[in-house]
Design a protein around this motif. Structure first.
Motif, PDB file in Angstrom:
ATOM      1  N   SER A 195      -9.956  12.489   8.596  1.00 38.22           N
ATOM      2  CA  SER A 195     -10.229  11.108   8.207  1.00 38.22           C
ATOM      3  C   SER A 195     -11.738  10.926   8.292  1.00 38.22           C
ATOM      4  O   SER A 195     -12.457  11.860   8.650  1.00 38.22           O
ATOM      5  N   ASP A 216       4.189   3.243   8.330  1.00 36.24           N
ATOM      6  CA  ASP A 216       2.958   2.688   7.768  1.00 36.24           C
ATOM      7  C   ASP A 216       1.721   3.461   8.213  1.00 36.24           C
ATOM      8  O   ASP A 216       0.613   3.135   7.809  1.00 36.24           O
ATOM      9  N   PHE A 217       1.895   4.458   9.088  1.00 35.31           N
ATOM     10  CA  PHE A 217       0.815   5.285   9.610  1.00 35.31           C
ATOM     11  C   PHE A 217      -0.234   4.448  10.342  1.00 35.31           C
ATOM     12  O   PHE A 217      -1.407   4.768  10.349  1.00 35.31           O
ATOM     13  N   ASN A 262       0.856  -1.193   0.000  1.00 43.12           N
ATOM     14  CA  ASN A 262       0.000   0.000   0.000  1.00 43.12           C
ATOM     15  C   ASN A 262       0.884   1.232   0.000  1.00 43.12           C
ATOM     16  O   ASN A 262       1.931   1.256   0.635  1.00 43.12           O
ATOM     17  N   LYS A 263       0.434   2.272  -0.689  1.00 42.29           N
ATOM     18  CA  LYS A 263       1.264   3.470  -0.739  1.00 42.29           C
ATOM     19  C   LYS A 263       0.561   4.674  -0.145  1.00 42.29           C
ATOM     20  O   LYS A 263      -0.632   4.883  -0.338  1.00 42.29           O
ATOM     21  N   SER A 264       1.336   5.433   0.620  1.00 37.32           N
ATOM     22  CA  SER A 264       0.919   6.720   1.162  1.00 37.32           C
ATOM     23  C   SER A 264       1.801   7.767   0.503  1.00 37.32           C
ATOM     24  O   SER A 264       2.958   7.499   0.187  1.00 37.32           O
ATOM     25  N   LYS A 265       1.249   8.953   0.286  1.00 38.48           N
ATOM     26  CA  LYS A 265       1.996   9.996  -0.424  1.00 38.48           C
ATOM     27  C   LYS A 265       2.133  11.241   0.437  1.00 38.48           C
ATOM     28  O   LYS A 265       1.208  11.607   1.163  1.00 38.48           O
ATOM     29  N   SER A 276      -5.928  12.256   5.671  1.00 36.89           N
ATOM     30  CA  SER A 276      -5.100  13.351   5.165  1.00 36.89           C
ATOM     31  C   SER A 276      -4.592  14.188   6.327  1.00 36.89           C
ATOM     32  O   SER A 276      -5.338  14.478   7.263  1.00 36.89           O
ATOM     33  N   THR A 283      -2.730   9.133   3.246  1.00 37.64           N
ATOM     34  CA  THR A 283      -2.452   7.726   3.510  1.00 37.64           C
ATOM     35  C   THR A 283      -3.284   6.827   2.603  1.00 37.64           C
ATOM     36  O   THR A 283      -4.266   7.275   2.005  1.00 37.64           O
ATOM     37  N   HIS A 284      -2.901   5.570   2.544  1.00 33.73           N
ATOM     38  CA  HIS A 284      -3.645   4.601   1.742  1.00 33.73           C
ATOM     39  C   HIS A 284      -5.031   4.321   2.340  1.00 33.73           C
ATOM     40  O   HIS A 284      -5.888   3.771   1.680  1.00 33.73           O
ATOM     41  N   LYS A 285      -5.256   4.763   3.570  1.00 29.81           N
ATOM     42  CA  LYS A 285      -6.559   4.592   4.234  1.00 29.81           C
ATOM     43  C   LYS A 285      -7.479   5.789   4.004  1.00 29.81           C
ATOM     44  O   LYS A 285      -8.511   5.905   4.631  1.00 29.81           O
TER      45      LYS A 285
END
Length: 184
Positions: free
Chosen positions: A152, A167-168, A94-97, A127, A122-124
């Motif tokens: 969120s 991984d947050f 999974n990617k978070s930016k 922000s 995040t991938h979830k």
């Protein structure tokens, strides 16, 4: 007289050789800096796509339109004056930016300093918004001491400071205020 001239020439040559020998010094670093001003980058690159892997797994990817290389300094760094996009991959892919208007990567400390309109997505679908954030590549840690806003699903929190793993999954915010919805 011939012997006298010979001694004078020999003494003169010996004095010159000794003078030249003792005046020499190792200035290789100075020679490397010829033509490079102290405040100028040693290199400039356009359209950067830097990938960081660990054990054959992509862990992070830094994208930027421009990079200035200051590795000629005592404390080497790379500057990204036109902003960056930092993509962080978790162990599941999974990617978070993280987006920022400006960034500096310090070579010796593996610290990425992100500044100006920093957005963490995040991938979830969470922000985080702040003006400055750090990413420690060695400790795999994201943090800031600046004002932050976390949005969120059902949550909009303002606070000061933010710490998180790469991984947050586990994060902490200080001095929280705002609307918080708690699901039981």
């Amino acid at each position: 007289m011939n012997k006298k001239k010979s001694n004078i020439i020999l003494n003169t040559v010996t004095a010159l050789v000794v003078t030249v020998f003792f005046s020499c010094k190792n200035n290789f670093k100075d020679v490397q800096q010829v033509g490079v001003l102290q405040n100028e980058p040693i290199g400039v690159a356009d359209t950067i796509n830097l990938k960081y892997t660990d054990s054959f797994q992509l862990r992070a990817n830094l994208l930027s339109p421009k990079m200035l290389d200051y590795s000629n300094r005592d404390f080497a760094f790379s500057e990204f004056p036109k902003g960056v996009e930092l993509i962080i991959y978790d162990s599941d892919g999974n990617k978070s930016k993280i987006f920022a208007d400006y960034a500096i990567v310090y070579s010796e400390t593996d610290l990425v300093d992100l500044r100006g309109n920093v957005i963490l997505a995040t991938h979830k679908k969470d922000s985080l918004f702040t003006e400055q954030m750090y990413f420690d590549q060695t400790k795999e840690w994201v943090f800031t001491n600046e004002n932050v806003r976390l949005r969120s699903e059902g949550t909009d929190i303002n606070g000061i400071g933010f710490d998180s793993d790469r991984d947050f999954e586990e994060y902490e915010m200080l001095a929280m205020q705002g609307d918080i919805e708690v699901n039981n």
